[in-house]
Design a protein around this motif. Structure first.
Motif, PDB file in Angstrom:
ATOM      1  N   LEU A 132       3.696  -8.192  -6.245  1.00 44.67           N
ATOM      2  CA  LEU A 132       4.266  -6.978  -5.671  1.00 44.67           C
ATOM      3  C   LEU A 132       4.400  -7.198  -4.171  1.00 44.67           C
ATOM      4  O   LEU A 132       3.417  -7.483  -3.489  1.00 44.67           O
ATOM      5  CB  LEU A 132       3.348  -5.789  -5.955  1.00 44.67           C
ATOM      6  CG  LEU A 132       3.762  -4.432  -5.379  1.00 44.67           C
ATOM      7  CD1 LEU A 132       5.060  -3.966  -6.031  1.00 44.67           C
ATOM      8  CD2 LEU A 132       2.664  -3.404  -5.609  1.00 44.67           C
ATOM      9  N   PHE A 192       8.759   1.700 -10.249  1.00 45.07           N
ATOM     10  CA  PHE A 192       7.692   1.664  -9.253  1.00 45.07           C
ATOM     11  C   PHE A 192       8.021   2.575  -8.069  1.00 45.07           C
ATOM     12  O   PHE A 192       7.174   3.349  -7.605  1.00 45.07           O
ATOM     13  CB  PHE A 192       7.473   0.233  -8.775  1.00 45.07           C
ATOM     14  CG  PHE A 192       6.353   0.102  -7.779  1.00 45.07           C
ATOM     15  CD1 PHE A 192       5.028   0.178  -8.189  1.00 45.07           C
ATOM     16  CD2 PHE A 192       6.618  -0.077  -6.437  1.00 45.07           C
ATOM     17  CE1 PHE A 192       3.997   0.079  -7.287  1.00 45.07           C
ATOM     18  CE2 PHE A 192       5.590  -0.190  -5.511  1.00 45.07           C
ATOM     19  CZ  PHE A 192       4.280  -0.118  -5.945  1.00 45.07           C
ATOM     20  N   ASP A 193       9.252   2.497  -7.572  1.00 42.67           N
ATOM     21  CA  ASP A 193       9.665   3.353  -6.450  1.00 42.67           C
ATOM     22  C   ASP A 193       9.555   4.826  -6.814  1.00 42.67           C
ATOM     23  O   ASP A 193       9.151   5.660  -5.990  1.00 42.67           O
ATOM     24  CB  ASP A 193      11.100   3.028  -6.028  1.00 42.67           C
ATOM     25  CG  ASP A 193      11.209   1.695  -5.305  1.00 42.67           C
ATOM     26  OD1 ASP A 193      10.162   1.189  -4.855  1.00 42.67           O
ATOM     27  OD2 ASP A 193      12.328   1.160  -5.203  1.00 42.67           O
ATOM     28  N   ILE A 212      -0.021  -0.934 -12.884  1.00 39.75           N
ATOM     29  CA  ILE A 212       1.109  -1.477 -12.130  1.00 39.75           C
ATOM     30  C   ILE A 212       1.321  -2.947 -12.484  1.00 39.75           C
ATOM     31  O   ILE A 212       2.459  -3.404 -12.652  1.00 39.75           O
ATOM     32  CB  ILE A 212       0.874  -1.301 -10.625  1.00 39.75           C
ATOM     33  CG1 ILE A 212       0.978   0.182 -10.261  1.00 39.75           C
ATOM     34  CG2 ILE A 212       1.879  -2.108  -9.811  1.00 39.75           C
ATOM     35  CD1 ILE A 212       0.564   0.508  -8.856  1.00 39.75           C
ATOM     36  N   CYS A 213       0.236  -3.703 -12.629  1.00 35.67           N
ATOM     37  CA  CYS A 213       0.357  -5.117 -13.014  1.00 35.67           C
ATOM     38  C   CYS A 213       0.953  -5.251 -14.406  1.00 35.67           C
ATOM     39  O   CYS A 213       1.736  -6.164 -14.673  1.00 35.67           O
ATOM     40  CB  CYS A 213      -1.001  -5.799 -12.944  1.00 35.67           C
ATOM     41  SG  CYS A 213      -1.577  -6.129 -11.256  1.00 35.67           S
ATOM     42  N   TYR A 231      -2.563  -2.263   0.356  1.00 35.60           N
ATOM     43  CA  TYR A 231      -3.394  -3.044  -0.570  1.00 35.60           C
ATOM     44  C   TYR A 231      -4.668  -3.443   0.159  1.00 35.60           C
ATOM     45  O   TYR A 231      -4.632  -3.806   1.334  1.00 35.60           O
ATOM     46  CB  TYR A 231      -2.637  -4.295  -1.030  1.00 35.60           C
ATOM     47  CG  TYR A 231      -3.496  -5.297  -1.761  1.00 35.60           C
ATOM     48  CD1 TYR A 231      -3.823  -5.116  -3.102  1.00 35.60           C
ATOM     49  CD2 TYR A 231      -3.987  -6.430  -1.107  1.00 35.60           C
ATOM     50  CE1 TYR A 231      -4.612  -6.041  -3.769  1.00 35.60           C
ATOM     51  CE2 TYR A 231      -4.766  -7.350  -1.766  1.00 35.60           C
ATOM     52  CZ  TYR A 231      -5.083  -7.154  -3.096  1.00 35.60           C
ATOM     53  OH  TYR A 231      -5.866  -8.066  -3.748  1.00 35.60           O
ATOM     54  N   ASP A 241       5.927  -6.012  -0.227  1.00 35.55           N
ATOM     55  CA  ASP A 241       6.372  -4.877   0.566  1.00 35.55           C
ATOM     56  C   ASP A 241       7.737  -5.186   1.175  1.00 35.55           C
ATOM     57  O   ASP A 241       8.342  -6.217   0.881  1.00 35.55           O
ATOM     58  CB  ASP A 241       5.338  -4.519   1.643  1.00 35.55           C
ATOM     59  CG  ASP A 241       5.134  -5.640   2.659  1.00 35.55           C
ATOM     60  OD1 ASP A 241       5.963  -6.581   2.712  1.00 35.55           O
ATOM     61  OD2 ASP A 241       4.147  -5.583   3.415  1.00 35.55           O
ATOM     62  N   MET A 285       4.639  -4.748 -14.013  1.00 34.52           N
ATOM     63  CA  MET A 285       5.271  -5.943 -13.464  1.00 34.52           C
ATOM     64  C   MET A 285       5.371  -7.043 -14.510  1.00 34.52           C
ATOM     65  O   MET A 285       6.306  -7.838 -14.518  1.00 34.52           O
ATOM     66  CB  MET A 285       4.482  -6.448 -12.245  1.00 34.52           C
ATOM     67  CG  MET A 285       4.527  -5.515 -11.048  1.00 34.52           C
ATOM     68  SD  MET A 285       3.885  -6.278  -9.532  1.00 34.52           S
ATOM     69  CE  MET A 285       2.181  -6.594  -9.990  1.00 34.52           C
ATOM     70  N   CYS A 292      11.476  -2.155 -10.620  1.00 31.85           N
ATOM     71  CA  CYS A 292      11.502  -1.721  -9.218  1.00 31.85           C
ATOM     72  C   CYS A 292      11.807  -0.235  -9.107  1.00 31.85           C
ATOM     73  O   CYS A 292      11.168   0.479  -8.330  1.00 31.85           O
ATOM     74  CB  CYS A 292      12.531  -2.525  -8.432  1.00 31.85           C
ATOM     75  SG  CYS A 292      12.084  -4.255  -8.173  1.00 31.85           S
ATOM     76  N   VAL A 304       3.156 -12.824 -11.438  1.00 29.44           N
ATOM     77  CA  VAL A 304       3.957 -11.728 -10.900  1.00 29.44           C
ATOM     78  C   VAL A 304       3.339 -11.279  -9.584  1.00 29.44           C
ATOM     79  O   VAL A 304       2.135 -11.444  -9.370  1.00 29.44           O
ATOM     80  CB  VAL A 304       4.027 -10.539 -11.880  1.00 29.44           C
ATOM     81  CG1 VAL A 304       4.796 -10.907 -13.122  1.00 29.44           C
ATOM     82  CG2 VAL A 304       2.630 -10.054 -12.237  1.00 29.44           C
ATOM     83  N   ILE A 320       2.902 -10.089   0.326  1.00 32.24           N
ATOM     84  CA  ILE A 320       2.356  -9.825  -1.005  1.00 32.24           C
ATOM     85  C   ILE A 320       1.296  -8.726  -0.926  1.00 32.24           C
ATOM     86  O   ILE A 320       0.296  -8.857  -0.230  1.00 32.24           O
ATOM     87  CB  ILE A 320       1.744 -11.099  -1.617  1.00 32.24           C
ATOM     88  CG1 ILE A 320       2.844 -12.147  -1.861  1.00 32.24           C
ATOM     89  CG2 ILE A 320       1.028 -10.774  -2.925  1.00 32.24           C
ATOM     90  CD1 ILE A 320       2.332 -13.452  -2.418  1.00 32.24           C
ATOM     91  N   SER A 342      -0.914  -9.464  -6.660  1.00 37.51           N
ATOM     92  CA  SER A 342      -0.360 -10.490  -7.525  1.00 37.51           C
ATOM     93  C   SER A 342      -1.357 -10.805  -8.627  1.00 37.51           C
ATOM     94  O   SER A 342      -2.538 -10.432  -8.555  1.00 37.51           O
ATOM     95  CB  SER A 342      -0.050 -11.771  -6.727  1.00 37.51           C
ATOM     96  OG  SER A 342      -1.250 -12.304  -6.174  1.00 37.51           O
TER      97      SER A 342
END
Length: 225
Positions: free
Chosen positions: A208, A41-42, A191-192, A154, A210, A195, A38, A206, A215, A218
């Motif tokens: 992601l 990613f942030d 990104i996947c 997304y 918000d 995760m 997390c 998995v 979602i 995924s």
């Protein structure tokens, strides 16, 4: 009989105690890995936002948008945009999370995909690959109905081609906001993979989310075996 049974109960008690301790340790490990993912990613999203800001603040972009009578000649427009696109570093090379950075200008015959300038023809639009927007107008149609406070968006088209991106408006006070939009596309595959580290190499799902727990993306991550 009690003498014979007592060791059995002791073994069972030790087993459940050990199992619970292992589960707690595994849970703590997963929580720590999840927290690291997390944070990573942030941090990358913040970097993407900064890139969008720097792109919007480029002096040449402001000057181009502030022209009172932009050239109607297609060749001159291409050359002006070519010089503008070349004034930026290639962010997809300098930042692995960024797939592409786009500049869409209202009414233009071209789109900038740094460091390229693409004509809005079938061939030019086709070179955008999975990215679903090819002009200021097509992006504006999507963005008009969205929450402007949202950071990451997304989108999946009818062919289930997915993309994740961060929008940014120009920030010059002398430039009208409706003249230009900057969009930073993120590398969804990378990104996947990030995760997937939460699963520790095991197979699983998995996602992601918000801030509203919706979602964004995924997928299934296969085990290393």
């Amino acid at each position: 009989l009690l003498i014979l049974i007592a060791p059995v109960f002791a073994i069972i008690a030790v087993y459940f105690t050990a199992r619970n301790a292992m589960l707690e340790t595994q849970k703590e490990r997963i929580e720590n890995v999840l927290l690291d993912v997390c944070k990573s990613f942030d941090r990358e999203i913040t970097q993407a936002q900064r890139v969008g800001y720097y792109v919007s603040r480029e002096e040449r972009l402001g000057n181009y948008l502030n022209q009172k009578s932009p050239s109607k000649n297609q060749g001159e427009e291409f050359y002006d945009l070519y010089k503008l696109a070349r004034s930026y570093p290639n962010y997809s090379v300098t930042n692995e999370f960024i797939k592409d950075v786009y500049i869409f200008i209202s009414g233009s015959k071209y789109a900038i995909k740094i460091p390229q300038v693409l004509p809005l023809t079938q061939i030019g639009i086709g070179s955008l690959s999975n990215f679903p927007f090819y002009s200021y107008e097509t992006f504006g149609e999507f963005y008009a109905g969205q929450d402007e406070d949202q950071t990451v968006f997304y989108y999946a088209n009818s062919q289930n081609k997915e993309t994740l991106f961060v929008p940014c408006q120009t920030t010059y006070q002398t430039v009208q906001a409706e003249k230009c939009a900057i969009v930073v596309e993120l590398d969804l595959d990378l990104i996947c993979q990030l995760m997937g580290t939460v699963l520790g190499g095991a197979q699983g799902a998995v996602a992601l989310l918000d801030s509203d727990n919706e979602i964004l993306a995924s997928g299934m991550i296969a085990s290393k075996d």
